[in-house]
Structures are given as C-alpha cells and as structure tokens.
Design a protein around this motif. Structure first.
Motif, PDB file in Angstrom:
ATOM      1  N   LYS A   3       0.830  -1.210   0.000  1.00  0.00           N
ATOM      2  CA  LYS A   3       0.000   0.000   0.000  1.00  0.00           C
ATOM      3  C   LYS A   3       0.861   1.255   0.000  1.00  0.00           C
ATOM      4  CE  LYS A   3      -3.932  -2.179   2.285  1.00  0.00           C
ATOM      5  NZ  LYS A   3      -4.727  -2.298   3.550  1.00  0.00           N
ATOM      6  N   ARG A   4       1.982   1.224   0.694  1.00  0.00           N
ATOM      7  CA  ARG A   4       2.875   2.384   0.692  1.00  0.00           C
ATOM      8  C   ARG A   4       3.477   2.611  -0.687  1.00  0.00           C
ATOM      9  NH1 ARG A   4       5.814   1.012   6.492  1.00  0.00           N
ATOM     10  NH2 ARG A   4       4.266   2.061   7.831  1.00  0.00           N
ATOM     11  N   ILE A   5       3.774   1.514  -1.407  1.00  0.00           N
ATOM     12  CA  ILE A   5       4.309   1.646  -2.768  1.00  0.00           C
ATOM     13  C   ILE A   5       3.272   2.282  -3.684  1.00  0.00           C
ATOM     14  CG2 ILE A   5       5.085   0.343  -4.788  1.00  0.00           C
ATOM     15  CD1 ILE A   5       6.370  -1.663  -2.877  1.00  0.00           C
ATOM     16  N   TYR A   6       2.027   1.785  -3.623  1.00  0.00           N
ATOM     17  CA  TYR A   6       0.972   2.359  -4.448  1.00  0.00           C
ATOM     18  C   TYR A   6       0.701   3.819  -4.078  1.00  0.00           C
ATOM     19  CZ  TYR A   6      -0.194  -2.183  -6.458  1.00  0.00           C
ATOM     20  OH  TYR A   6      -0.148  -3.359  -7.143  1.00  0.00           O
ATOM     21  N   LEU A   7       0.841   4.150  -2.816  1.00  0.00           N
ATOM     22  CA  LEU A   7       0.621   5.527  -2.390  1.00  0.00           C
ATOM     23  C   LEU A   7       1.630   6.463  -3.039  1.00  0.00           C
ATOM     24  CD1 LEU A   7      -0.857   7.564  -0.596  1.00  0.00           C
ATOM     25  CD2 LEU A   7       0.729   6.964   1.260  1.00  0.00           C
ATOM     26  N   GLU A   8       2.891   6.050  -3.094  1.00  0.00           N
ATOM     27  CA  GLU A   8       3.907   6.874  -3.739  1.00  0.00           C
ATOM     28  C   GLU A   8       3.629   7.028  -5.239  1.00  0.00           C
ATOM     29  OE1 GLU A   8       6.216   8.623  -2.295  1.00  0.00           O
ATOM     30  OE2 GLU A   8       5.482   7.911  -0.347  1.00  0.00           O
ATOM     31  N   LYS A   9       3.134   5.965  -5.881  1.00  0.00           N
ATOM     32  CA  LYS A   9       2.819   6.063  -7.309  1.00  0.00           C
ATOM     33  C   LYS A   9       1.678   7.042  -7.550  1.00  0.00           C
ATOM     34  CE  LYS A   9       4.488   1.504  -8.721  1.00  0.00           C
ATOM     35  NZ  LYS A   9       4.159   0.211  -9.359  1.00  0.00           N
ATOM     36  N   TYR A  10       0.662   6.983  -6.705  1.00  0.00           N
ATOM     37  CA  TYR A  10      -0.447   7.922  -6.853  1.00  0.00           C
ATOM     38  C   TYR A  10       0.011   9.361  -6.618  1.00  0.00           C
ATOM     39  CZ  TYR A  10      -4.252   4.567  -7.412  1.00  0.00           C
ATOM     40  OH  TYR A  10      -5.100   3.618  -7.893  1.00  0.00           O
ATOM     41  N   ASN A  47      -8.201   8.431  -4.220  1.00  0.00           N
ATOM     42  CA  ASN A  47      -7.446   7.174  -4.069  1.00  0.00           C
ATOM     43  C   ASN A  47      -6.358   7.305  -3.009  1.00  0.00           C
ATOM     44  OD1 ASN A  47      -8.934   5.870  -6.076  1.00  0.00           O
ATOM     45  ND2 ASN A  47      -7.575   6.592  -7.701  1.00  0.00           N
ATOM     46  N   ILE A  48      -5.707   8.456  -2.979  1.00  0.00           N
ATOM     47  CA  ILE A  48      -4.667   8.690  -1.968  1.00  0.00           C
ATOM     48  C   ILE A  48      -5.281   8.680  -0.571  1.00  0.00           C
ATOM     49  CG2 ILE A  48      -3.072  10.422  -1.061  1.00  0.00           C
ATOM     50  CD1 ILE A  48      -2.407  11.190  -3.922  1.00  0.00           C
ATOM     51  N   ARG A  49      -6.439   9.329  -0.421  1.00  0.00           N
ATOM     52  CA  ARG A  49      -7.096   9.374   0.891  1.00  0.00           C
ATOM     53  C   ARG A  49      -7.477   7.972   1.368  1.00  0.00           C
ATOM     54  NH1 ARG A  49     -11.793   8.987   3.074  1.00  0.00           N
ATOM     55  NH2 ARG A  49     -12.767   8.554   1.065  1.00  0.00           N
ATOM     56  N   GLU A  50      -8.031   7.148   0.470  1.00  0.00           N
ATOM     57  CA  GLU A  50      -8.413   5.782   0.843  1.00  0.00           C
ATOM     58  C   GLU A  50      -7.186   4.956   1.241  1.00  0.00           C
ATOM     59  OE1 GLU A  50     -10.550   4.158  -2.407  1.00  0.00           O
ATOM     60  OE2 GLU A  50     -12.328   5.425  -2.113  1.00  0.00           O
ATOM     61  N   LEU A  51      -6.108   5.121   0.490  1.00  0.00           N
ATOM     62  CA  LEU A  51      -4.888   4.382   0.819  1.00  0.00           C
ATOM     63  C   LEU A  51      -4.323   4.825   2.165  1.00  0.00           C
ATOM     64  CD1 LEU A  51      -2.900   4.005  -2.519  1.00  0.00           C
ATOM     65  CD2 LEU A  51      -3.748   2.175  -1.061  1.00  0.00           C
ATOM     66  N   GLU A  52      -4.346   6.118   2.435  1.00  0.00           N
ATOM     67  CA  GLU A  52      -3.835   6.616   3.716  1.00  0.00           C
ATOM     68  C   GLU A  52      -4.669   6.078   4.886  1.00  0.00           C
ATOM     69  OE1 GLU A  52      -1.828  10.893   2.345  1.00  0.00           O
ATOM     70  OE2 GLU A  52      -3.884  10.818   3.141  1.00  0.00           O
ATOM     71  N   ASP A  53      -5.993   6.011   4.700  1.00  0.00           N
ATOM     72  CA  ASP A  53      -6.845   5.441   5.758  1.00  0.00           C
ATOM     73  C   ASP A  53      -6.518   3.962   5.979  1.00  0.00           C
ATOM     74  OD1 ASP A  53      -8.058   7.871   6.019  1.00  0.00           O
ATOM     75  OD2 ASP A  53      -9.812   7.365   4.789  1.00  0.00           O
ATOM     76  N   SER A 107      -3.867  -0.424   9.167  1.00  0.00           N
ATOM     77  CA  SER A 107      -2.874  -1.506   9.221  1.00  0.00           C
ATOM     78  C   SER A 107      -1.800  -1.216  10.265  1.00  0.00           C
ATOM     79  CB  SER A 107      -2.234  -1.701   7.847  1.00  0.00           C
ATOM     80  OG  SER A 107      -3.198  -2.071   6.884  1.00  0.00           O
ATOM     81  N   GLU A 108      -1.325   0.036  10.309  1.00  0.00           N
ATOM     82  CA  GLU A 108      -0.317   0.393  11.307  1.00  0.00           C
ATOM     83  C   GLU A 108      -0.871   0.259  12.728  1.00  0.00           C
ATOM     84  OE1 GLU A 108       2.338   3.637   8.743  1.00  0.00           O
ATOM     85  OE2 GLU A 108       0.797   4.314  10.145  1.00  0.00           O
ATOM     86  N   GLY A 109      -2.132   0.657  12.920  1.00  0.00           N
ATOM     87  CA  GLY A 109      -2.747   0.498  14.241  1.00  0.00           C
ATOM     88  C   GLY A 109      -2.879  -0.959  14.642  1.00  0.00           C
TER      89      GLY A 109
END
Length: 299
Positions: free
Chosen positions: A177-184, A203-209, A214-216
């Motif tokens: 998800k972090r990889i896709y976030l950087e691409k977006y 899409n960025i907002r959904e990935l960040e959520d 996941s981190e939590g």
C-alpha cells in the motif's frame, strides 16, 4: 548439303543474340530493384496519433500496477515469532488486604503494572479483581509467584496464541500500500485536469486510511505480544457467625415483611387481572336466584 548448312548457322546466330539481350534486361532489372526497395524503406512512417498526457500517465500507471501484481511481492524483513500469552487465576485468601499487599510487591518486582482493579464486597464474600500487564519474558515467573505464596489457587488457565502469520500478512500488505501511495502521489504531480486530480486525491485518501488501520493493527499486536495479560482474582469467603454475620434476626424480619408485602401486592394485581370473570359473578347469582324462585313457585 552446303545449301542447308548456311541457313542453320544463320538461325543459330539470331537466337544467341536475342538471348544476350534478355540477359542484359534481366540484369538491369535486378540491379534497379534494390534501389527501389531502399527508396521505399527510406520513406518516413506516418506520425502516430497523439493521446493526452494524462491518459498516458494513467495508462502507464495501470500497466505498472499490473506488472507489480504479476511480479512477486517485495520481500519484507523476517518477522520473529509473535506469541500472545494470556492467563486467568482465581486465588482464595484469608485476608484480602494482606494478599493485595503481597500482589503489589510481586507486580513491582516483575516490572509489571496494574491495568484495571475492581473490588466487590457482598454478604457472602469479598473479591478483588486485578488485570496485570507484564513483559512477556516475566509472565511465567509472575504466575509462579502468585501460585506459591499468596493463597490457595482455585483455578488457573494459561493460553498462548501464535499470531506470526497474521502479523506477516498485515506487514506485506502495508508495504504494498505504501508503494501504491507513492505512485499515486507521482501521478498527482503530472495531473492536468481537475477531474483527474480529484480522482487521484480520493485514491490517496483511501490508501492513507487503510495504511493507518494496518499500522494500528500492528501496534496492537506488538503491544499484546510485548506485554502479556493476567486476570487475577483474589477471593475471600466470609465466615457466618452470630457475632460477625451481617444478616441477623432484625435484617431477616425486615426482609420477611418486605417479601410479604410484595407477595400481597402480586396477589392483588393478579386478582385484578381477572376482572372480566368477576363481571360474570353477579349475572350467575341473578340466574341462580331466578331458577330458585321458579322452583319454589312450582312446589
């Protein structure tokens, strides 16, 4: 014979001269053909149709995403064993306060802490419920300390839950998800229209959520792994004597009066609930008197 030889020689000469001319023509055609082919190859190809820059970016991102799905996942660092230990203990003691002091000393010695404490005092017993969090290395030592010197162990339940596979799966998904976030985010920099920018930002907002969730989850698992949980219950049964019992004759007499009143109220309300049948009583009495009167007149 001589007359025939001369015409034949003449015909052969004519045939040879024609063959030579054909060979020269074929040679000239062969030599000119490559030049024509080369000329055709040197013609510039037609210009390709241009597509919008944003369409190119989106198409490129989609193709990259497809390639990433086909490629093996980026390996994450090896995850050590993740074991969550939990326990429950119920101990009968002679004195709750003294046992509580012993428990606090053991907790402090094992570098643990009390997460929750609840005391309950009834007419029959006293109960102190304590939730203890202890570093996983000292969990067994803590349990053994409570078992030895605090009181009589009435029940003990220890469990271990291996969550290594779950932790690894969440870690891998988080890395992707972090990889896709950087691409977006890179796509957002090259976006030209407002529509494309809004779609990419969503899409960025959904990935960040999803990343935050996941981190939590990983933090929660780490907390449960690093600190084991023990639910400890200290129990003391009260001895019933005439001097110490809280339930004496006066208390029981008052309880009996209250119970009798409640019974009377329940009976009264029950009788009232039969009011439709009570309406039939006068009717039955009138019919009975009428029948009795008729019987008397006949006699």
């Amino acid at each position: 014979m001589k007359n025939l030889f001369l015409p034949v020689c003449f015909l052969m000469f004519i045939h040879c001269s024609q063959s030579g001319n054909k060979s020269e023509l074929n040679a000239d055609f062969v030599n000119s053909a490559p030049e024509t082919a080369v000329a055709q190859n040197e013609m510039p190809p037609p210009p390709p149709m241009e597509e919008p820059l944003q369409a190119k970016a989106i198409s490129s991102a989609v193709s990259n995403a497809a390639d990433d799905q086909q490629k093996p996942r980026t390996p994450v660092e090896t995850v050590s064993k993740k074991i969550i230990k939990n326990g429950e203990m119920r101990i009968q003691v002679a004195d709750i306060r003294k046992a509580q002091d012993q428990v606090n000393a053991i907790i402090q010695k094992n570098k643990a802490y009390i997460q929750k404490e609840e005391f309950r005092n009834t007419d029959t017993d006293e109960t102190l419920n304590i939730t203890v969090r202890v570093p996983h290395q000292g969990f067994d030592t803590l349990v053994n300390s409570f078992s030895d010197g605090v009181g009589a162990v009435l029940s003990k339940n220890i469990s271990s839950d291996d969550v290594t596979e779950e932790y690894t799966d969440v870690s891998i998904k988080l890395a992707n998800k972090r990889i896709y976030l950087e691409k977006y985010r890179d796509m957002l920099k090259s976006a030209k229209t407002t529509k494309d920018m809004l779609e990419i930002q969503e899409n960025i907002r959904e990935l960040e959520d999803e990343i935050d969730v996941s981190e939590g989850k990983l933090r929660f698992i780490d907390d449960r792994v690093n600190f084991s949980t023990l639910n400890l219950s200290l129990y003391k049964e009260k001895v019933r004597t005439s001097a110490t019992s809280n339930i004496g004759f006066g208390s029981r007499f008052g309880d009996s009066l209250t119970e009798g009143w409640n019974t009377f109220v329940s009976f009264f309300l029950g009788v009232i609930s039969f009011w439709p049948f009570l309406l039939l009583v006068p009717v039955l009495i009138a019919l009975w008197r009428r029948w009795r009167r008729k019987k008397t007149n006949k006699s």
